[in-house]
Scaffold this motif. Sequence first.
Motif, PDB file in Angstrom:
ATOM      1  N   VAL A  17       0.958  -1.087   0.101  1.00 23.61           N
ATOM      2  CA  VAL A  17      -0.222  -0.034   0.002  1.00 23.61           C
ATOM      3  C   VAL A  17       0.888   1.250  -0.005  1.00 23.61           C
ATOM      4  CG1 VAL A  17      -1.627   1.469   1.068  1.00 23.61           C
ATOM      5  CG2 VAL A  17      -1.842  -1.231   1.273  1.00 23.61           C
ATOM      6  N   VAL A  18       0.909   2.106  -1.068  1.00 25.56           N
ATOM      7  CA  VAL A  18       1.438   3.320  -1.040  1.00 25.56           C
ATOM      8  C   VAL A  18       0.786   4.295  -0.212  1.00 25.56           C
ATOM      9  CG1 VAL A  18       2.194   5.280  -2.736  1.00 25.56           C
ATOM     10  CG2 VAL A  18       2.283   2.572  -3.395  1.00 25.56           C
ATOM     11  N   TRP A  19       1.961   5.048   0.473  1.00 26.10           N
ATOM     12  CA  TRP A  19       1.609   6.149   1.137  1.00 26.10           C
ATOM     13  C   TRP A  19       1.778   7.449   0.497  1.00 26.10           C
ATOM     14  CZ3 TRP A  19       5.218  10.026   3.577  1.00 26.10           C
ATOM     15  CH2 TRP A  19       4.529  10.857   4.438  1.00 26.10           C
ATOM     16  N   PRO A  20       0.757   8.473   0.256  1.00 25.60           N
ATOM     17  CA  PRO A  20       1.158   9.538  -0.667  1.00 25.60           C
ATOM     18  C   PRO A  20       2.107  10.383  -0.257  1.00 25.60           C
ATOM     19  CG  PRO A  20      -1.304   9.201   0.226  1.00 25.60           C
ATOM     20  CD  PRO A  20      -0.514   8.271   0.915  1.00 25.60           C
ATOM     21  N   SER A  21       2.978  10.816  -1.280  1.00 28.66           N
ATOM     22  CA  SER A  21       4.217  11.426  -0.686  1.00 28.66           C
ATOM     23  C   SER A  21       4.797  12.189  -2.072  1.00 28.66           C
ATOM     24  CB  SER A  21       5.158  10.414  -0.518  1.00 28.66           C
ATOM     25  OG  SER A  21       5.462   9.534  -1.633  1.00 28.66           O
ATOM     26  N   ALA A  22       4.018  12.326  -3.015  1.00 28.14           N
ATOM     27  CA  ALA A  22       4.646  13.149  -4.075  1.00 28.14           C
ATOM     28  C   ALA A  22       3.486  13.332  -5.187  1.00 28.14           C
ATOM     29  CB  ALA A  22       5.887  12.838  -4.830  1.00 28.14           C
ATOM     30  N   GLY A  23       3.489  14.397  -5.928  1.00 32.19           N
ATOM     31  CA  GLY A  23       2.501  14.589  -7.048  1.00 32.19           C
ATOM     32  C   GLY A  23       2.416  15.933  -7.661  1.00 32.19           C
ATOM     33  N   ALA A  44       0.583   6.633  -6.003  1.00 28.21           N
ATOM     34  CA  ALA A  44      -0.135   5.425  -5.960  1.00 28.21           C
ATOM     35  C   ALA A  44      -0.477   4.991  -7.163  1.00 28.21           C
ATOM     36  CB  ALA A  44      -1.272   5.678  -4.923  1.00 28.21           C
ATOM     37  N   ASP A  45      -0.706   5.697  -8.168  1.00 23.78           N
ATOM     38  CA  ASP A  45      -1.277   5.404  -9.680  1.00 23.78           C
ATOM     39  C   ASP A  45      -0.235   6.169 -10.389  1.00 23.78           C
ATOM     40  OD1 ASP A  45      -2.257   4.214 -11.665  1.00 23.78           O
ATOM     41  OD2 ASP A  45      -4.072   5.293 -11.641  1.00 23.78           O
ATOM     42  N   PRO A  46       0.928   5.990 -10.575  1.00 21.44           N
ATOM     43  CA  PRO A  46       1.906   7.081 -11.302  1.00 21.44           C
ATOM     44  C   PRO A  46       1.912   6.805 -12.607  1.00 21.44           C
ATOM     45  CG  PRO A  46       3.210   4.770 -10.677  1.00 21.44           C
ATOM     46  CD  PRO A  46       2.021   4.999  -9.986  1.00 21.44           C
ATOM     47  N   PRO A  47       1.784   8.104 -13.547  1.00 25.92           N
ATOM     48  CA  PRO A  47       1.555   7.937 -14.874  1.00 25.92           C
ATOM     49  C   PRO A  47       2.551   7.180 -15.794  1.00 25.92           C
ATOM     50  CG  PRO A  47       2.439  10.022 -14.332  1.00 25.92           C
ATOM     51  CD  PRO A  47       2.089   9.345 -12.988  1.00 25.92           C
ATOM     52  N   SER A  48       3.666   6.765 -15.196  1.00 25.73           N
ATOM     53  CA  SER A  48       4.522   5.945 -15.913  1.00 25.73           C
ATOM     54  C   SER A  48       5.463   5.318 -14.930  1.00 25.73           C
ATOM     55  CB  SER A  48       5.509   7.028 -16.574  1.00 25.73           C
ATOM     56  OG  SER A  48       6.843   6.502 -16.880  1.00 25.73           O
ATOM     57  N   ARG A  49       5.882   4.087 -15.321  1.00 24.31           N
ATOM     58  CA  ARG A  49       6.916   3.225 -14.590  1.00 24.31           C
ATOM     59  C   ARG A  49       8.219   3.920 -14.408  1.00 24.31           C
ATOM     60  NH1 ARG A  49       3.855   1.642 -11.010  1.00 24.31           N
ATOM     61  NH2 ARG A  49       5.848   0.829  -9.998  1.00 24.31           N
ATOM     62  N   SER A  50       8.622   4.900 -15.499  1.00 27.55           N
ATOM     63  CA  SER A  50       9.707   5.323 -15.421  1.00 27.55           C
ATOM     64  C   SER A  50       9.702   6.742 -14.569  1.00 27.55           C
ATOM     65  CB  SER A  50      10.127   5.800 -16.903  1.00 27.55           C
ATOM     66  OG  SER A  50      10.219   4.593 -17.743  1.00 27.55           O
ATOM     67  N   PRO A  51      10.783   7.430 -14.369  1.00 23.81           N
ATOM     68  CA  PRO A  51      10.859   8.763 -13.464  1.00 23.81           C
ATOM     69  C   PRO A  51      10.174   9.610 -14.327  1.00 23.81           C
ATOM     70  CG  PRO A  51      12.897   7.674 -13.332  1.00 23.81           C
ATOM     71  CD  PRO A  51      12.343   6.757 -14.501  1.00 23.81           C
ATOM     72  N   TYR A  52       9.296  10.417 -13.582  1.00 22.98           N
ATOM     73  CA  TYR A  52       8.688  11.475 -14.150  1.00 22.98           C
ATOM     74  C   TYR A  52       8.499  12.741 -13.187  1.00 22.98           C
ATOM     75  CZ  TYR A  52       5.127  10.007 -10.950  1.00 22.98           C
ATOM     76  OH  TYR A  52       4.028   9.904  -9.652  1.00 22.98           O
ATOM     77  N   ASP A  53       8.080  13.772 -13.751  1.00 24.98           N
ATOM     78  CA  ASP A  53       8.055  15.108 -12.892  1.00 24.98           C
ATOM     79  C   ASP A  53       7.027  15.252 -11.915  1.00 24.98           C
ATOM     80  OD1 ASP A  53      10.126  17.223 -14.060  1.00 24.98           O
ATOM     81  OD2 ASP A  53      10.051  15.639 -15.334  1.00 24.98           O
ATOM     82  N   VAL A  54       7.344  15.876 -10.808  1.00 25.88           N
ATOM     83  CA  VAL A  54       6.205  15.998  -9.908  1.00 25.88           C
ATOM     84  C   VAL A  54       6.446  17.376  -9.464  1.00 25.88           C
ATOM     85  CG1 VAL A  54       5.974  13.606  -9.104  1.00 25.88           C
ATOM     86  CG2 VAL A  54       7.429  14.911  -7.914  1.00 25.88           C
ATOM     87  N   GLU A  55       5.383  18.072  -8.834  1.00 26.89           N
ATOM     88  CA  GLU A  55       5.608  19.396  -8.237  1.00 26.89           C
ATOM     89  C   GLU A  55       5.812  19.722  -6.842  1.00 26.89           C
ATOM     90  OE1 GLU A  55       2.607  21.765 -11.223  1.00 26.89           O
ATOM     91  OE2 GLU A  55       1.553  20.626  -9.679  1.00 26.89           O
ATOM     92  N   TRP A  56       5.491  18.313  -6.001  1.00 26.88           N
ATOM     93  CA  TRP A  56       6.046  18.520  -4.639  1.00 26.88           C
ATOM     94  C   TRP A  56       6.268  16.990  -4.145  1.00 26.88           C
ATOM     95  CZ3 TRP A  56       3.227  15.185  -1.252  1.00 26.88           C
ATOM     96  CH2 TRP A  56       2.071  14.467  -1.591  1.00 26.88           C
ATOM     97  N   ALA A  57       7.160  16.786  -2.994  1.00 26.20           N
ATOM     98  CA  ALA A  57       7.351  15.550  -2.460  1.00 26.20           C
ATOM     99  C   ALA A  57       7.769  15.876  -0.974  1.00 26.20           C
ATOM    100  CB  ALA A  57       8.614  15.115  -3.083  1.00 26.20           C
ATOM    101  N   VAL A  58       7.395  14.987  -0.142  1.00 25.43           N
ATOM    102  CA  VAL A  58       7.742  15.111   1.101  1.00 25.43           C
ATOM    103  C   VAL A  58       9.177  14.759   1.564  1.00 25.43           C
ATOM    104  CG1 VAL A  58       5.274  14.569   1.921  1.00 25.43           C
ATOM    105  CG2 VAL A  58       6.910  12.617   1.845  1.00 25.43           C
ATOM    106  N   GLY A  59       9.571  15.251   2.701  1.00 21.40           N
ATOM    107  CA  GLY A  59      11.120  14.840   2.970  1.00 21.40           C
ATOM    108  C   GLY A  59      11.295  13.590   3.561  1.00 21.40           C
TER     109      GLY A  59
END
Length: 333
Positions: free
Chosen positions: A148-154, A168-183
Amino acid sequence: MDPTRRALGGTVDDSGRGRLIVSIVINWNRLELTLDALHALDRLHVPVGIQHLLLLVDNGSTDGSVEAVRRALPMIKVSALPENVGFARGANAGISLALDMGAAFTMLVNNDTEAEPGLLDRLLAAAEADPKIGIAVPTVTYFDRPAVVWPSAGRRRRLTLAAIDTTADPPSRSPYDVEWAVGCCMLVKREMWEAVGLFDTRYRMYYEDHDLCLRVRGAGWRIVHVPEARIRHRVAASTGPGSAEQAYLLARSSVLYFWTHSSGAHRAFIACYRVFSLVRRLIEASFGGRSAFGRAHLAGVRDGLKDLREGAAMPRIPCVGDSVAEGGARSNS
């Protein structure tokens, strides 16, 4: 050899300083959790040509954490602060020490996590794919429910600044850009710290990572989520998930955050939206039998507004190198 120059992924030498990664763990009276986190980092796969050093920043613990960690893991570096200066100042002390050692990357890791062995490999590969990638973050899962994924970026809503998770439902399995992320866990490039500055020390706990991400993106740096990199998280182990203490700290820091990142008509909109949100939370807490939670949230907002009135709204974004002196760090092997 000086034990402070020992690294868990190899030996730190002058010829390899440009390829040094320092993983930084902040601790305050959480010895068992911290030891688990450090041992997991000790087991990471380290890419060829990389030296990996662990750095513990202890926030004035009184439970014998420093001595116990030194006994259990004598090869790691320890910086013992004389008192609990909070996450932002503690992290800044560790970051500054790591950069002074010549680290090309720092990896901030919560002490209530356990990293999977491939974490560093995958984050580093993503971060090095583009010079403008300043931060790479993994998928964070619940410790006792690793599926179970804990919300941490998006991404983020422009008007409300609300954070929307994509991990939890990434648009790609490859690395992709997000606007925020927790520390909770972030691999950060040296050049980004030097360009943007460290964590804003006005935040006592919470929101310092969201503030950093807005500054990072505003300065033209990229933040990427790396879906295949994984770390397990004991959520809110320091304050208790959903506790009144957590509610208070979140509410207090949120006032500074929304004030800092809005102005004019947008600030007026944010103020109305946050008042509506506060009223809704109080009603939900009252009818849900969580009056203590509601009172804590209200007290946090009150004290956050007091912080603004007393000058916490004045700009204070530390530069690289100035936080160790503020925190009074003592660096020891």
